[in-house]
Design a protein around this motif. Structure first.
Motif, PDB file in Angstrom:
ATOM      1  N   ALA A  71      -7.937  -1.443   6.808  1.00 48.00           N
ATOM      2  CA  ALA A  71      -6.974  -1.475   7.913  1.00 48.00           C
ATOM      3  C   ALA A  71      -6.918  -2.836   8.594  1.00 48.00           C
ATOM      4  O   ALA A  71      -5.842  -3.290   9.019  1.00 48.00           O
ATOM      5  CB  ALA A  71      -7.314  -0.387   8.929  1.00 48.00           C
TER       6      ALA A  71
ATOM      7  N   ARG B 225      -7.154  -5.624   7.271  1.00 50.04           N
ATOM      8  CA  ARG B 225      -6.593  -6.656   6.390  1.00 50.04           C
ATOM      9  C   ARG B 225      -5.109  -6.443   6.146  1.00 50.04           C
ATOM     10  O   ARG B 225      -4.504  -7.128   5.329  1.00 50.04           O
ATOM     11  CB  ARG B 225      -7.333  -6.680   5.051  1.00 50.04           C
ATOM     12  N   VAL B 226      -4.499  -5.502   6.867  1.00 52.76           N
ATOM     13  CA  VAL B 226      -3.054  -5.303   6.802  1.00 52.76           C
ATOM     14  C   VAL B 226      -2.390  -6.376   7.657  1.00 52.76           C
ATOM     15  O   VAL B 226      -2.763  -6.576   8.809  1.00 52.76           O
ATOM     16  CB  VAL B 226      -2.667  -3.905   7.337  1.00 52.76           C
ATOM     17  N   TYR B 227      -1.404  -7.075   7.088  1.00 46.58           N
ATOM     18  CA  TYR B 227      -0.737  -8.110   7.882  1.00 46.58           C
ATOM     19  C   TYR B 227       0.650  -7.685   8.367  1.00 46.58           C
ATOM     20  O   TYR B 227       1.244  -8.338   9.224  1.00 46.58           O
ATOM     21  CB  TYR B 227      -0.643  -9.429   7.116  1.00 46.58           C
TER      22      TYR B 227
ATOM     23  N   TYR C  88       4.258  -4.597   7.634  1.00 48.42           N
ATOM     24  CA  TYR C  88       4.799  -3.384   7.034  1.00 48.42           C
ATOM     25  C   TYR C  88       6.148  -3.672   6.384  1.00 48.42           C
ATOM     26  O   TYR C  88       6.787  -4.704   6.647  1.00 48.42           O
ATOM     27  CB  TYR C  88       4.927  -2.277   8.087  1.00 48.42           C
TER      28      TYR C  88
ATOM     29  N   GLU D 216       2.170  -0.318   3.989  1.00 49.16           N
ATOM     30  CA  GLU D 216       1.469  -1.433   4.608  1.00 49.16           C
ATOM     31  C   GLU D 216       1.411  -2.617   3.636  1.00 49.16           C
ATOM     32  O   GLU D 216       1.426  -2.429   2.417  1.00 49.16           O
ATOM     33  CB  GLU D 216       0.069  -1.019   5.054  1.00 49.16           C
ATOM     34  N   LEU D 217       1.360  -3.819   4.183  1.00 49.85           N
ATOM     35  CA  LEU D 217       1.395  -5.033   3.372  1.00 49.85           C
ATOM     36  C   LEU D 217       0.068  -5.779   3.454  1.00 49.85           C
ATOM     37  O   LEU D 217      -0.522  -5.920   4.530  1.00 49.85           O
ATOM     38  CB  LEU D 217       2.522  -5.957   3.843  1.00 49.85           C
ATOM     39  N   TYR D 218      -0.368  -6.260   2.296  1.00 47.62           N
ATOM     40  CA  TYR D 218      -1.554  -7.092   2.183  1.00 47.62           C
ATOM     41  C   TYR D 218      -1.168  -8.357   1.419  1.00 47.62           C
ATOM     42  O   TYR D 218      -0.137  -8.406   0.749  1.00 47.62           O
ATOM     43  CB  TYR D 218      -2.666  -6.384   1.408  1.00 47.62           C
TER      44      TYR D 218
ATOM     45  N   ASP E 261      -8.050  -6.749  -0.477  1.00 48.02           N
ATOM     46  CA  ASP E 261      -7.884  -6.211   0.872  1.00 48.02           C
ATOM     47  C   ASP E 261      -7.356  -4.787   0.904  1.00 48.02           C
ATOM     48  O   ASP E 261      -7.334  -4.154   1.970  1.00 48.02           O
ATOM     49  CB  ASP E 261      -6.917  -7.102   1.668  1.00 48.02           C
ATOM     50  N   VAL E 262      -6.890  -4.287  -0.228  1.00 46.38           N
ATOM     51  CA  VAL E 262      -6.203  -2.987  -0.253  1.00 46.38           C
ATOM     52  C   VAL E 262      -7.086  -1.883   0.323  1.00 46.38           C
ATOM     53  O   VAL E 262      -8.261  -1.755  -0.027  1.00 46.38           O
ATOM     54  CB  VAL E 262      -5.792  -2.629  -1.699  1.00 46.38           C
TER      55      VAL E 262
ATOM     56  N   GLY F 236       0.817  -1.204   0.000  1.00 40.39           N
ATOM     57  CA  GLY F 236       0.000   0.000   0.000  1.00 40.39           C
ATOM     58  C   GLY F 236       0.850   1.253   0.000  1.00 40.39           C
ATOM     59  O   GLY F 236       2.061   1.201   0.242  1.00 40.39           O
TER      60      GLY F 236
END
Length: 429
Positions: A345, A347-349, A351, A334-336, A341-342, A330
């Motif tokens: 919040a 669905r962020v797993y 960074y 942030e990583l998805y 899921d983008v 993102g």
């Protein structure tokens, strides 16, 4: 010489009038048979074991097609092993990069309008580069530019691309864009940016499309998008341009007219793909159900001679979401795991700096709702060419007890699809 083997559960015999066929999903092979061979194989397939084929030539063909095997369970394990090798391969890194969640469109069904119009900073750009460098085993890098509308952050795309190109990696990229900003300024850089494919979505003919995919100020977009697609193809003919047409009950007649438009000489080489609108949340009453989708594709072929790569099964390449080296980034670093899921919040797993903030979610994607743990999937004829379907849908189905269909359209329609494939090959349609 007699050889004892078993009939593979991935083999499928069928008859259509006076024609006889044999398909196997493990080898993804398909053959037309004479009546005597079909009769012989029908009798043999009824046996649970002790398949005896005295004709050595026929036996060799059946073994090559994997129609007969020594052990069905071993054949399944061999397929599973090859899938897991691909799933956890660590020499390739696949990134979907969202340089912004902002968009110049105001599509009523799209998620971007519900999220902050944030853009990637210089610091996050450096964090992306550091993230790639930490993957020391990686030899190749593939990037998909996504958003929002990624071309709103075109300078960021160029800057990151140059840094990727400076690495000792095999690199290429693709882009998902609404097509409105495919201007000369952008097009002139696409080849240098190693962009090999571009997907643009339209929602039907001009009136329908402009009602759904207008600019934030309400202005129409159809004419400009079509002109941009055409111009991009002229300037960059080696880039694969795919025009995705979202189809539901309100615009299903538009696709045929769009197809005719894209048959004109200036559009030759551009792919037009029907894509049925999904309804994961079960709120859209205009979505075509599975039977209607199958009927729609068959009508395009039978009534209009329009052929897509939908009829013959494709080898089961499961979604990259299962691979740890497949990451969605993102604009804030942030990583998805999944495009769906983008911007969410919860669905962020993790960074870019290596922090994992939602390990249960990460391992859901990597290991939960696995088709190899699903008894119905394990026994399904189509598993080797299906890959278990969409992991996002599988997880949602199992975790929420949601009745989402995760099977491909070909499930339950294999005979019809194979006959369509045959007719196309024999130029009967």
């Amino acid at each position: 010489m007699l050889t004892t083997m078993i009939w593979s559960k991935y083999s499928y015999l069928f008859q259509e009038e006076n024609s006889f066929y044999l398909y196997n999903s493990l080898s993804n092979s398909f053959a037309e048979l004479d009546r005597d061979t079909y009769t012989l194989l029908c009798k043999q397939s009824e046996k649970k074991n002790d398949i005896n084929i005295s004709d050595e030539g026929l036996k060799e063909i059946l073994m090559k097609m994997k129609v007969i095997v020594d052990n069905d369970h071993d054949a399944f394990l061999r397929f599973k092993y090859r899938t897991l090798l691909r799933r956890f391969a660590n020499t390739h890194l696949s990134l979907t990069i969202n340089p912004t969640l902002d968009c110049n469109f105001a599509c009523p069904y799209c998620f971007e309008g519900k999220h902050p119009q944030v853009y990637m900073s210089d610091q996050v750009e450096e964090d992306v580069v550091s993230f790639v460098k930490r993957h020391e085993m990686v030899k190749s890098l593939n990037v998909v530019w996504f958003g929002g509308e990624p071309l709103l952050a075109f300078n960021r795309m160029k800057s990151l691309t140059q840094k990727f190109l400076n690495m000792d990696l095999v690199y290429e990229a693709g882009m998902i864009t609404n097509g409105y900003l495919l201007t000369d300024r952008v097009i002139d850089h696409l080849t240098d940016m190693k962009i090999k494919s571009i997907q643009v979505t339209v929602d039907g003919l001009k009136d329908v499309h402009d009602g759904r995919r207008c600019l934030k100020n309400g202005y129409p977009t159809f004419d400009k998008i079509i002109e941009n697609i055409k111009h991009t193809h002229i300037v960059c003919p080696d880039i694969k341009l795919n025009v995705r047409v979202n189809i539901d009950r309100t615009n299903e007649l538009d696709f045929l007219e769009l197809y005719k438009l894209f048959q004109e000489e200036e559009f030759k080489g551009i792919y037009l793909t029907p894509a049925f609108v999904d309804d994961i949340e079960k709120v859209n009453k205009c979505v075509l159900n599975t039977e209607e989708q199958n009927n729609y594709i068959n009508r395009l072929l039978r009534e209009n001679g329009i052929v897509f790569n939908r009829f013959y099964p494709s080898p089961g390449q499961e979604c990259f979401v299962r691979n740890p080296n497949s990451v969605v980034i993102g604009p804030k670093g942030e990583l998805y795991k999944c495009w769906n899921d983008v911007g969410k919040a919860d669905r962020v797993y993790g960074y870019l700096d290596g922090r994992i903030t939602n390990e249960p979610l990460l391992f859901q994607y990597l290991a939960a709702s696995d088709p190899f743990d699903d008894e119905q999937c394990k026994e399904c004829l189509l598993l080797p060419v299906c890959g278990g379907g969409c992991p996002y849908n599988r997880i949602k189905r199992d975790s929420e007890d949601n009745n989402i269909n995760v099977c491909p359209l070909i499930k339950g329609n294999l005979k019809n699809y194979l006959l369509n494939h045959c007719a196309i090959k024999q130029q009967k349609l």
